[in-house]
Write an enzyme that holds these catalytic residues in place. Sequence first.
Site, PDB file in Angstrom:
ATOM      1  N   ARG A 113       0.849  -1.206   0.000  1.00 50.03           N
ATOM      2  CA  ARG A 113       0.000   0.000   0.000  1.00 50.03           C
ATOM      3  C   ARG A 113       0.871   1.238   0.000  1.00 50.03           C
ATOM      4  NH1 ARG A 113      -3.893  -1.452   5.013  1.00 50.03           N
ATOM      5  NH2 ARG A 113      -1.853  -1.787   5.943  1.00 50.03           N
ATOM      6  N   LYS A 151      -0.234 -23.312  15.959  1.00 46.88           N
ATOM      7  CA  LYS A 151       1.081 -23.239  16.640  1.00 46.88           C
ATOM      8  C   LYS A 151       1.315 -21.849  17.203  1.00 46.88           C
ATOM      9  CE  LYS A 151       3.493 -20.699  13.587  1.00 46.88           C
ATOM     10  NZ  LYS A 151       4.320 -19.508  13.838  1.00 46.88           N
ATOM     11  N   THR A 153       8.585 -22.031  16.770  1.00 47.93           N
ATOM     12  CA  THR A 153       7.966 -20.832  17.342  1.00 47.93           C
ATOM     13  C   THR A 153       7.960 -20.857  18.868  1.00 47.93           C
ATOM     14  OG1 THR A 153       6.570 -20.963  15.384  1.00 47.93           O
ATOM     15  CG2 THR A 153       6.037 -19.269  16.936  1.00 47.93           C
ATOM     16  N   ARG A 206       7.398 -13.528  17.194  1.00 55.38           N
ATOM     17  CA  ARG A 206       6.605 -12.447  17.789  1.00 55.38           C
ATOM     18  C   ARG A 206       5.552 -13.011  18.736  1.00 55.38           C
ATOM     19  NH1 ARG A 206       5.545 -10.304  11.793  1.00 55.38           N
ATOM     20  NH2 ARG A 206       5.085 -12.536  11.732  1.00 55.38           N
ATOM     21  N   ASN A 207       4.986 -14.164  18.375  1.00 50.89           N
ATOM     22  CA  ASN A 207       3.982 -14.779  19.262  1.00 50.89           C
ATOM     23  C   ASN A 207       4.618 -15.184  20.588  1.00 50.89           C
ATOM     24  OD1 ASN A 207       1.264 -15.178  17.741  1.00 50.89           O
ATOM     25  ND2 ASN A 207       2.846 -15.611  16.227  1.00 50.89           N
ATOM     26  N   GLU A 214      -0.338 -13.093  15.397  1.00 51.72           N
ATOM     27  CA  GLU A 214      -1.504 -13.806  14.871  1.00 51.72           C
ATOM     28  C   GLU A 214      -2.217 -14.653  15.932  1.00 51.72           C
ATOM     29  OE1 GLU A 214      -2.690 -12.897  12.245  1.00 51.72           O
ATOM     30  OE2 GLU A 214      -1.599 -13.386  10.418  1.00 51.72           O
TER      31      GLU A 214
END
Length: 313
Positions: A30, A178, A235, A242-243, A263
């Site tokens: 964008r 996950k 993860t 980030r999670n 997420e």
Amino acid sequence: MSIAILGAGAFGTALAVALAARGPVTLWARDTSWGRDNPRLPGVTLPDAIHVTDDLGDAARANTLLLALPAQALGGFLAGHAVLLDGKRLVSTAKGIDLSKLTGPSALLADACPQATVAVLTGPSFAADIARGLPTALTLACADGDAGKALQHTLSTPVLRLYRTTDVTGAELGGALKNVIAIAAGVVIGAGLGDSARAAIVTRGFAEMTRLAARLGARPETLTGLSGLGDLTLTCTSAQSRNFRYGQALGSEQPFDSATTVEGAATARAVAALSRRLGCDMPVAAMVAALAEGRVSVDNAAEMLMTRPLKEE
Ligand SMILES: NC(=O)C1=CN([C@@H]2O[C@H](COP(=O)(O)OP(=O)(O)OC[C@H]3O[C@@H](n4cnc5c(N)ncnc54)[C@H](O)[C@@H]3O)[C@@H](O)[C@H]2O)C=CC1
Ligand SMILES: O=C(CO)COP(=O)(O)O
């Protein structure tokens, strides 16, 4: 085969860098005011083979489109732009479950673009690793076996090795679920509950991932593959995630930058709704949803999980 990547976040940009080793790639964003150095992927200057554009019509001329948008943004994006994408080969990289429809990205794509070939690219892979050219193995899931094989060849490189499956449900659920368990693992570490507790939450989390996936028609072996166990392992054990870091912040009651894509937080809420609808027990996901919404404290969450009725493994 012409390739465009829609969404120039960390992952879309990293995939563009990897695929540019094979030929020209279009990267749509964008906002392209950042030039050749995307702040979402610091330290990487885009190679010349990447054409960056903010013109979606230009990008959508490619016949293979990789949608590298967050799961909760995908539905809105498709509502505005599906007409440009229908009939193409569409590959989603989103790892989540849409909160309003309680479906994964492949169903969002198939509903919005009924003439498209729909696939999912998922598995253990940090954007920064891919952009550095480190070896990575992923899963390409497409219900149409021949189309999946063609995509596997289009999107593999010498350092990006794609395995394929026709089990789209299993592959996308592995990637979505996950993230929820990674938050739980981060909470455990952030709260100082120890590595043994992390191993317990990851293992019991994996049990509920496979339980929900089976209820939704996934094949068990998909959950033990790269898209499930592989990505869960990555993860839940890496501070690059980030999670995981979000979970650590929750567990240690530290602030977390709300602009970071996490997420698993929305997906935990979607999973809680799905588990109620299906009567499928998902205690770790329910606890992550409650923690993310501030409905329970970490101490209460740990106590509630530890004092559930004793059962067989
Ligand atoms: N970063 C990583 O290491 C990996 C990420 N993924 C998955 O890929 C997906 C994207 O993640 P990242 O690129 O890391 O996120 P990110 O937060 O770095 O970037 C998201 C991008 O999407 C754009 N975006 C958001 N809403 C939009 C909309 N409505 N229209 C157009 N553009 C929009 C944002 O401007 C941003 O550029 C997520 O589902 C993530 O789980 C998968 C594997 C690895
Ligand atoms: O999906 C990923 C690695 O496979 C990236 O994980 P995070 O979104 O937690 O950073």
